[in-house]
Scaffold this motif. Structure first.
Motif, PDB file in Angstrom:
ATOM      1  N   GLU A   1      42.697  26.875  24.675  1.00  0.00           N
ATOM      2  CA  GLU A   1      41.322  26.514  24.951  1.00  0.00           C
ATOM      3  C   GLU A   1      40.656  27.444  25.964  1.00  0.00           C
ATOM      4  N   GLU A   2      41.429  28.206  26.714  1.00  0.00           N
ATOM      5  CA  GLU A   2      40.850  29.140  27.678  1.00  0.00           C
ATOM      6  C   GLU A   2      40.474  30.442  26.964  1.00  0.00           C
ATOM      7  N   GLN A   3      39.250  30.864  27.147  1.00  0.00           N
ATOM      8  CA  GLN A   3      38.765  32.077  26.510  1.00  0.00           C
ATOM      9  C   GLN A   3      39.085  33.268  27.403  1.00  0.00           C
ATOM     10  N   SER A   4      39.547  34.351  26.789  1.00  0.00           N
ATOM     11  CA  SER A   4      39.761  35.586  27.531  1.00  0.00           C
ATOM     12  C   SER A   4      39.119  36.712  26.745  1.00  0.00           C
ATOM     13  N   LYS A   5      38.756  37.774  27.464  1.00  0.00           N
ATOM     14  CA  LYS A   5      38.085  38.912  26.847  1.00  0.00           C
ATOM     15  C   LYS A   5      38.880  40.166  27.148  1.00  0.00           C
ATOM     16  N   THR A   6      39.067  40.990  26.125  1.00  0.00           N
ATOM     17  CA  THR A   6      39.727  42.274  26.294  1.00  0.00           C
ATOM     18  C   THR A   6      38.703  43.360  26.016  1.00  0.00           C
ATOM     19  N   PHE A   7      38.624  44.331  26.916  1.00  0.00           N
ATOM     20  CA  PHE A   7      37.665  45.415  26.761  1.00  0.00           C
ATOM     21  C   PHE A   7      38.186  46.646  27.472  1.00  0.00           C
ATOM     22  N   SER A   8      37.615  47.778  27.131  1.00  0.00           N
ATOM     23  CA  SER A   8      37.992  49.053  27.732  1.00  0.00           C
ATOM     24  C   SER A   8      37.070  49.324  28.918  1.00  0.00           C
ATOM     25  N   CYS A   9      37.672  49.689  30.052  1.00  0.00           N
ATOM     26  CA  CYS A   9      36.867  49.916  31.250  1.00  0.00           C
ATOM     27  C   CYS A   9      37.689  50.657  32.292  1.00  0.00           C
ATOM     28  N   THR A  10      37.068  50.901  33.420  1.00  0.00           N
ATOM     29  CA  THR A  10      37.753  51.370  34.618  1.00  0.00           C
ATOM     30  C   THR A  10      37.736  50.226  35.607  1.00  0.00           C
ATOM     31  N   LEU A  11      38.884  49.923  36.199  1.00  0.00           N
ATOM     32  CA  LEU A  11      39.017  48.807  37.118  1.00  0.00           C
ATOM     33  C   LEU A  11      39.424  49.349  38.484  1.00  0.00           C
ATOM     34  N   TRP A  12      38.676  48.994  39.519  1.00  0.00           N
ATOM     35  CA  TRP A  12      39.013  49.358  40.892  1.00  0.00           C
ATOM     36  C   TRP A  12      39.345  48.083  41.650  1.00  0.00           C
ATOM     37  N   THR A  13      40.457  48.072  42.379  1.00  0.00           N
ATOM     38  CA  THR A  13      40.678  46.994  43.333  1.00  0.00           C
ATOM     39  C   THR A  13      40.072  47.445  44.653  1.00  0.00           C
ATOM     40  N   LEU A  14      39.399  46.529  45.319  1.00  0.00           N
ATOM     41  CA  LEU A  14      38.672  46.858  46.535  1.00  0.00           C
ATOM     42  C   LEU A  14      39.351  46.227  47.744  1.00  0.00           C
ATOM     43  N   GLY A  15      39.514  47.004  48.781  1.00  0.00           N
ATOM     44  CA  GLY A  15      40.067  46.508  50.036  1.00  0.00           C
ATOM     45  C   GLY A  15      38.959  46.366  51.064  1.00  0.00           C
ATOM     46  N   VAL A  16      38.039  45.455  50.831  1.00  0.00           N
ATOM     47  CA  VAL A  16      36.884  45.277  51.708  1.00  0.00           C
ATOM     48  C   VAL A  16      37.366  44.655  53.020  1.00  0.00           C
ATOM     49  N   PRO A  17      37.065  45.290  54.167  1.00  0.00           N
ATOM     50  CA  PRO A  17      37.512  44.732  55.457  1.00  0.00           C
ATOM     51  C   PRO A  17      36.891  43.366  55.742  1.00  0.00           C
ATOM     52  N   ALA A  18      37.632  42.528  56.434  1.00  0.00           N
ATOM     53  CA  ALA A  18      37.156  41.180  56.767  1.00  0.00           C
ATOM     54  C   ALA A  18      35.906  41.241  57.643  1.00  0.00           C
ATOM     55  N   GLY A  19      35.823  42.225  58.518  1.00  0.00           N
ATOM     56  CA  GLY A  19      34.643  42.369  59.367  1.00  0.00           C
ATOM     57  C   GLY A  19      33.386  42.610  58.555  1.00  0.00           C
ATOM     58  N   LEU A  20      33.502  43.406  57.500  1.00  0.00           N
ATOM     59  CA  LEU A  20      32.354  43.665  56.640  1.00  0.00           C
ATOM     60  C   LEU A  20      31.964  42.415  55.859  1.00  0.00           C
ATOM     61  N   LEU A  21      32.936  41.641  55.418  1.00  0.00           N
ATOM     62  CA  LEU A  21      32.628  40.387  54.719  1.00  0.00           C
ATOM     63  C   LEU A  21      31.902  39.412  55.655  1.00  0.00           C
ATOM     64  N   ASN A  22      32.258  39.410  56.938  1.00  0.00           N
ATOM     65  CA  ASN A  22      31.559  38.563  57.917  1.00  0.00           C
ATOM     66  C   ASN A  22      30.118  39.035  58.107  1.00  0.00           C
ATOM     67  N   ILE A  23      29.913  40.358  58.138  1.00  0.00           N
ATOM     68  CA  ILE A  23      28.559  40.900  58.271  1.00  0.00           C
ATOM     69  C   ILE A  23      27.718  40.513  57.060  1.00  0.00           C
ATOM     70  N   ILE A  24      28.327  40.566  55.876  1.00  0.00           N
ATOM     71  CA  ILE A  24      27.605  40.203  54.654  1.00  0.00           C
ATOM     72  C   ILE A  24      27.213  38.726  54.683  1.00  0.00           C
ATOM     73  N   THR A  25      28.082  37.877  55.213  1.00  0.00           N
ATOM     74  CA  THR A  25      27.748  36.459  55.354  1.00  0.00           C
ATOM     75  C   THR A  25      26.548  36.284  56.285  1.00  0.00           C
ATOM     76  N   GLU A  26      26.526  37.043  57.393  1.00  0.00           N
ATOM     77  CA  GLU A  26      25.378  36.993  58.311  1.00  0.00           C
ATOM     78  C   GLU A  26      24.110  37.509  57.626  1.00  0.00           C
ATOM     79  N   MET A  27      24.246  38.549  56.809  1.00  0.00           N
ATOM     80  CA  MET A  27      23.093  39.094  56.091  1.00  0.00           C
ATOM     81  C   MET A  27      22.524  38.065  55.118  1.00  0.00           C
ATOM     82  N   GLU A  28      23.406  37.358  54.412  1.00  0.00           N
ATOM     83  CA  GLU A  28      22.952  36.325  53.483  1.00  0.00           C
ATOM     84  C   GLU A  28      22.243  35.188  54.211  1.00  0.00           C
ATOM     85  N   ALA A  29      22.755  34.820  55.398  1.00  0.00           N
ATOM     86  CA  ALA A  29      22.099  33.776  56.181  1.00  0.00           C
ATOM     87  C   ALA A  29      20.722  34.251  56.659  1.00  0.00           C
ATOM     88  N   TRP A  30      20.611  35.506  57.102  1.00  0.00           N
ATOM     89  CA  TRP A  30      19.330  36.056  57.534  1.00  0.00           C
ATOM     90  C   TRP A  30      18.352  36.078  56.366  1.00  0.00           C
TER      91      TRP A  30
END
Length: 181
Positions: free
Chosen positions: A73-102
């Protein structure tokens, strides 16, 4: 907003790159290839590029199950692409949260149709000291100094004296006055 900030910073914090066929479940869990699925732990961010419909920044769900194949019952999709894993620092994620609140607090005022208003002897203007250019303060001008340590300079194409870029110009050995045949 994460994708907008990473584009603004010109820094994607890429930790792993895979190009080929990728299978993604409906909830965003990467199921195949197995090497990408092992790198993408729950809560990790990844970016999909060069696909037809799925480009963007996604997060692996926290409750990712340990099964290899999706249920019927779970749908999955297969496609051709380039996949990047991102190592976004926690400090930057906190700044983004502040930006969203602003943005949530001041977004309507900033995006309003009026730059200034006056009535009954009272007047105000949105342009002011909070913006370095003298224009309207935006989330980008408010957080420019905070985001600056994460910013990466743009990749400029080096151009030779002849006007050709170095990638297009034929190779020429640099002049060395001490070289003798």
């Amino acid at each position: 907003m994460l994708e907008q900030v990473l584009t603004y910073l010109n820094n994607w914090f890429v930790r792993y790159t895979y190009t080929g066929n990728v299978t993604v479940s409906e909830d965003g869990a990467v199921l195949a290839p197995s090497e990408a699925a092992t790198v993408l732990q729950p809560g990790r961010w990844y970016r999909i590029l060069d696909s037809d419909f799925h480009d963007g920044v996604w997060q692996v769900p926290e409750e990712q199950s340990e099964k290899e194949e999706p249920e019927e019952e779970e749908q999955s999709k297969t496609f051709s692409c380039t996949l990047w894993t991102l190592g976004v620092p926690a400090g930057l994620l906190n700044i983004i949260t502040e930006m969203e609140a602003w943005q949530a607090k001041y977004g309507d005022v900033v995006s309003g149709p009026y730059q200034s208003e006056s009535f009954g002897g009272y007047s105000y203007s949105k342009a002011g000291a909070s913006s370095s250019s003298g224009g309207t303060a935006t989330v980008w001008t408010q957080f420019a100094d905070t985001l600056a340590p994460y910013k990466r300079p743009p990749m400029a194409r080096a151009v030779s004296v002849s006007g050709q870029s170095h990638q297009d110009a034929p190779y020429r050995r640099p002049f060395n006055p001490d070289f003798r045949r």
